[in-house]
Design a protein around this motif. Structure first.
Motif, short mmCIF file in Angstrom:
data_model
loop_
_atom_site.label_atom_id
_atom_site.label_comp_id
_atom_site.label_asym_id
_atom_site.label_seq_id
_atom_site.Cartn_x
_atom_site.Cartn_y
_atom_site.Cartn_z
N ALA A 11 34.16 39.66 32.22
CA ALA A 11 33.46 39.54 30.94
C ALA A 11 31.97 39.30 31.16
O ALA A 11 31.12 39.98 30.57
CB ALA A 11 34.08 38.41 30.13
N MET A 12 31.63 38.34 32.01
CA MET A 12 30.21 38.01 32.24
C MET A 12 29.53 39.09 33.07
O MET A 12 28.41 39.50 32.77
CB MET A 12 30.09 36.64 32.93
CG MET A 12 30.45 35.47 32.06
SD MET A 12 29.48 35.41 30.55
CE MET A 12 30.66 35.88 29.35
N ASP A 34 33.98 44.25 42.82
CA ASP A 34 35.08 43.53 42.20
C ASP A 34 36.34 43.77 43.04
O ASP A 34 36.40 44.73 43.80
CB ASP A 34 35.32 43.98 40.75
CG ASP A 34 36.00 42.90 39.91
OD1 ASP A 34 35.32 42.30 39.06
OD2 ASP A 34 37.19 42.63 40.13
N SER A 79 34.61 29.74 39.25
CA SER A 79 33.88 28.53 38.84
C SER A 79 33.64 27.54 39.99
O SER A 79 32.79 26.66 39.88
CB SER A 79 34.70 27.77 37.78
OG SER A 79 35.00 28.60 36.70
N GLU A 103 30.22 27.33 37.61
CA GLU A 103 29.83 26.05 37.00
C GLU A 103 29.52 24.99 38.06
O GLU A 103 28.53 24.27 37.96
CB GLU A 103 30.93 25.54 36.07
CG GLU A 103 31.07 26.32 34.76
CD GLU A 103 32.04 27.48 34.84
OE1 GLU A 103 32.27 28.00 35.95
OE2 GLU A 103 32.58 27.87 33.79
N ILE A 135 24.80 29.02 30.84
CA ILE A 135 24.44 28.38 29.57
C ILE A 135 24.82 26.90 29.60
O ILE A 135 24.10 26.05 29.12
CB ILE A 135 25.10 29.11 28.36
CG1 ILE A 135 24.45 28.68 27.06
CG2 ILE A 135 26.59 28.86 28.27
CD1 ILE A 135 23.12 29.24 26.81
N ASN A 136 25.98 26.62 30.21
CA ASN A 136 26.45 25.23 30.22
C ASN A 136 27.63 25.08 31.18
O ASN A 136 28.72 25.51 30.83
CB ASN A 136 26.88 24.83 28.81
CG ASN A 136 27.17 23.37 28.70
OD1 ASN A 136 26.44 22.55 29.24
ND2 ASN A 136 28.25 23.03 28.04
P1 NAD Z 1 36.39 36.97 34.30
O1 NAD Z 1 37.69 36.43 34.75
O2 NAD Z 1 36.33 37.81 33.06
O3 NAD Z 1 35.74 37.86 35.48
C1 NAD Z 1 35.76 37.54 36.84
C2 NAD Z 1 35.74 38.84 37.61
O4 NAD Z 1 35.54 38.57 38.99
C3 NAD Z 1 37.03 39.64 37.49
O5 NAD Z 1 36.76 41.00 37.21
C4 NAD Z 1 37.69 39.49 38.87
O6 NAD Z 1 38.47 40.60 39.24
C5 NAD Z 1 36.45 39.33 39.74
N1 NAD Z 1 36.70 38.62 41.00
C6 NAD Z 1 37.34 37.44 41.16
N2 NAD Z 1 37.34 37.09 42.47
C7 NAD Z 1 36.67 38.08 43.13
C8 NAD Z 1 36.33 38.29 44.48
N3 NAD Z 1 36.66 37.44 45.43
N4 NAD Z 1 35.65 39.41 44.79
C9 NAD Z 1 35.30 40.31 43.84
N5 NAD Z 1 35.60 40.16 42.54
C10 NAD Z 1 36.28 39.05 42.19
O7 NAD Z 1 35.43 35.72 34.16
P2 NAD Z 1 34.01 35.67 33.41
O8 NAD Z 1 34.21 35.26 32.00
O9 NAD Z 1 33.26 36.92 33.71
O10 NAD Z 1 33.31 34.43 34.14
C11 NAD Z 1 33.04 34.46 35.52
C12 NAD Z 1 32.87 33.04 36.04
O11 NAD Z 1 31.69 32.47 35.46
C13 NAD Z 1 34.02 32.10 35.61
O12 NAD Z 1 34.34 31.24 36.67
C14 NAD Z 1 33.47 31.35 34.44
O13 NAD Z 1 34.08 30.10 34.25
C15 NAD Z 1 32.00 31.24 34.83
N6 NAD Z 1 31.10 31.06 33.69
C16 NAD Z 1 30.12 30.13 33.76
C17 NAD Z 1 29.25 29.94 32.70
C18 NAD Z 1 28.13 28.93 32.76
O14 NAD Z 1 27.55 28.60 31.73
N7 NAD Z 1 27.76 28.39 33.93
C19 NAD Z 1 29.40 30.70 31.54
C20 NAD Z 1 30.40 31.68 31.50
C21 NAD Z 1 31.24 31.85 32.58
#
Ligand code: NAD
Length: 336
Positions: A11-12, A34, A79, A103, A135-136
């Motif tokens: 998603a991100m 990915d 995370s 995070e 963001i947080n």
């Molecule tokens: P998501 O699950 O939609 O996407 C993660 C992607 O990474 C997936 O496509 C997965 O296949 C891939 N992936 C996982 N392990 C991998 C690896 N070893 N090698 C290659 N690809 C790999 O998650 P998201 O919503 O995109 O969020 C990503 C991370 O960012 C999460 O851990 C989320 O909690 C964190 N996040 C942090 C903040 C913040 O404010 N700091 C905000 C949003 C999301």
């Protein structure tokens, strides 16, 4: 032009890639990584529902680094420091700058001091910069608060709240927030570590304390179920009265046996059905007192994408080492 690779096309990662493609006078997307088999080998543009861009999703980071020479990698896979430390080391050993939205990487200097030290040493050895942002943690409940304290002669206590709506999120988030459980299942889930609430209180609280020179004795966290009194439904989940609609998660930092930093992040689906207004609220008790509110809250998805992309030029220009948002130039929109 800054050459950027995005590691993690979820998603991100997808939002980050789209944002990079929009900033084509400054940033050049050179690769996407990915491990998801459904994505590997497909054109990035096609996956995003637009025309092909000639970049396919790869699974082998070393190959990408050796063939496409990114200046910076944006890591958006996971995370937790423990799960991404291998990826981080690989990026640094290839002399590439790193931004991550993990995070725990927003401020791991207390929770993971050894790993933080290793990351900092590697970054300096290979002449590159590492930044944890988002963001947080990364902005609302830390960087923004720290910035506001800059207008205070004295700060006595900080209280802040980020009230948001979980409705757009999918099954993983519903599970980790305990949405759709009974209160009993919620507490069991907390015990087992399956329901975690927000990840980042330890990081945000220690970042604020370090920034304003407070030596905290301890940081405590509490998680309580938000029990619905009304029927609530999203695309992914249904909650009847008496069931859990979300998690009220609070982090508290103590000094001299008193709470000096209290951060609250109640997250639930459909808060408006119980007349709860979403927003970001910051109250600083000091000289002067400061009260800031942003209504509705800064949206988490767009905000995270923007932070990760906007910080790219600042990271590339910065001195080598591992830094947090509190030590970086203030964020600003890369508004090309
Ligand atoms: P998501 O699950 O939609 O996407 C993660 C992607 O990474 C997936 O496509 C997965 O296949 C891939 N992936 C996982 N392990 C991998 C690896 N070893 N090698 C290659 N690809 C790999 O998650 P998201 O919503 O995109 O969020 C990503 C991370 O960012 C999460 O851990 C989320 O909690 C964190 N996040 C942090 C903040 C913040 O404010 N700091 C905000 C949003 C999301």
């Amino acid at each position: 032009m800054i050459r950027v690779a995005v590691w993690g096309f979820g998603a991100m990662g997808k939002g980050i890639v789209e944002n990079i493609l929009e900033k084509n006078e400054t940033l050049k997307l050179i690769g996407v990584l990915d491990i998801n088999r459904e994505l590997i080998g497909k054109d990035v543009g096609t996956i995003l529902g637009r025309e092909e861009i000639g970049i396919t999703v790869l699974s082998d980071p070393e190959r990408l680094f050796n063939e496409a020479f990114p200046d910076v990698v944006v890591l958006a896979t996971n995370s937790f420091v423990e799960n991404i430390i291998g990826s981080i080391k690989l990026v640094l050993k290839n002399h590439i700058n790193l931004i991550t939205i993990a995070e725990e990487m927003a401020y791991p200097f207390y929770t993971h001091p050894e790993d933080s030290q290793i990351i900092d040493s590697l970054a300096k050895r290979y002449g590159v910069t590492v930044l944890g942002t988002g963001i947080n943690p990364g902005f609302i409940l830390d960087t923004l608060i720290i910035t506001l304290t800059g207008t205070c002669k004295k700060v006595k206590k900080i209280k802040a709240r980020r009230v948001n709506d979980l409705s757009p999120f999918g099954p993983t988030v519903m599970k980790t927030q305990g949405v759709g459980t009974t209160p009993e299942e919620f507490y069991k889930g907390i015990e087992k570590g399956e329901i975690v609430g927000h990840i980042g209180f330890q990081q945000s609280i220690s970042m604020i304390a370090d920034a304003i020179g407070w030596k905290l004795e301890k940081i405590e966290e509490t998680r309580e179920p938000i029990i619905s009194t009304v029927y609530r439904k999203t695309k992914y989940i249904e909650v009847t009265p008496g069931m859990v609609a979300g998690c009220k998660h609070i982090g508290r930092g103590y000094m001299n046996n008193e709470v000096v930093i209290e951060l609250e992040h109640p997250q639930q689906i459909k808060p408006e059905l119980e007349n709860i207004e979403t927003g970001d609220y910051i109250d600083i008790e000091g000289e002067p007192n400061i009260n800031l509110f942003i209504k509705p809250e800064i949206p988490g998805g767009v905000g995270t994408v923007a932070m990760a992309v906007n910080m790219i030029p600042l990271v590339v220009e910065h001195a080598p080492g591992f830094y947090s948002m509190k030590d970086f130039p203030i964020p600003r929109c890369l508004n090309q």
